[in-house]
Design a protein around this motif. Structure first.
Motif, short mmCIF file in Angstrom:
data_model
loop_
_atom_site.label_atom_id
_atom_site.label_comp_id
_atom_site.label_asym_id
_atom_site.label_seq_id
_atom_site.Cartn_x
_atom_site.Cartn_y
_atom_site.Cartn_z
N ARG A 71 1.76 7.67 -10.26
CA ARG A 71 2.47 6.49 -9.80
C ARG A 71 3.72 6.91 -9.04
O ARG A 71 4.35 7.91 -9.39
CB ARG A 71 2.88 5.61 -10.98
N GLY A 72 4.08 6.15 -8.05
CA GLY A 72 5.30 6.41 -7.33
C GLY A 72 6.51 5.93 -8.11
O GLY A 72 6.39 5.26 -9.12
N ASP A 73 7.69 6.31 -7.64
CA ASP A 73 8.92 5.87 -8.28
C ASP A 73 9.05 4.36 -8.22
O ASP A 73 9.53 3.72 -9.15
CB ASP A 73 10.13 6.52 -7.62
N ALA A 74 8.62 3.80 -7.13
CA ALA A 74 8.57 2.35 -7.01
C ALA A 74 7.35 1.85 -7.77
O ALA A 74 6.34 2.53 -7.86
CB ALA A 74 8.48 1.94 -5.54
N SER A 75 7.44 0.69 -8.35
CA SER A 75 6.36 0.21 -9.20
C SER A 75 5.18 -0.35 -8.43
O SER A 75 4.25 -0.87 -9.03
CB SER A 75 6.90 -0.87 -10.13
N ASN A 76 5.21 -0.20 -7.10
CA ASN A 76 4.13 -0.79 -6.33
C ASN A 76 3.30 0.25 -5.59
O ASN A 76 2.64 -0.08 -4.61
CB ASN A 76 4.69 -1.81 -5.33
N THR A 77 3.35 1.50 -6.02
CA THR A 77 2.61 2.55 -5.32
C THR A 77 1.89 3.46 -6.31
O THR A 77 2.45 3.84 -7.34
CB THR A 77 3.56 3.41 -4.47
#
Length: 118
Positions: A71-77
């Motif tokens: 998962r990316g640092d942003a919760s949408n990636t």
């Protein structure tokens, strides 16, 4: 409505690497189990990697040890790092969130095409 956008595919020689990205229009991906699927020509869509909300990952035997979902640092990636690619990895790759019944719950994106040449 949340939309999924996959990117990062391309043409690569066997043994090469690609990093796929899955971006959602809303910040919901961290709540659900996220799954990368692939669909080879004239074959059904199958799951290859999953990541749970707690970070636990699972892989199909065909990609274990070569692919990494994260998962990316942003919760949408969500990402799929693909190493040691083989011609049999050639497919269109999709991502989706799945519910408790392991069924996809969001509209499918366009996918991103991966072609591995021998």
């Amino acid at each position: 409505q949340v939309q999924l956008v996959e990117s990062g595919g391309g043409l690569v020689q066997a043994g090469g690497s690609l990093r796929l990205s899955c971006a959602a229009s809303g910040s919901i991906l961290s709540v659900y189990r996220m799954v990368w699927y692939r669909q080879a020509p004239q074959k059904p869509r199958v799951s290859v990697a999953s990541i749970f909300s707690d970070g636990t990952t699972r892989y199909d035997d065909s990609v274990k040890g070569r692919f990494t979902i994260s998962r990316g640092d942003a919760s949408n990636t969500v990402y799929l790092q693909m190493n040691s690619l083989k011609p049999e990895d050639t497919a269109v790759y999709f991502c989706n969130a799945v519910g408790r019944n392991s069924m996809p719950i969001l509209p499918w994106g366009q996918g991103t095409r991966v072609t591995v040449s021998s």
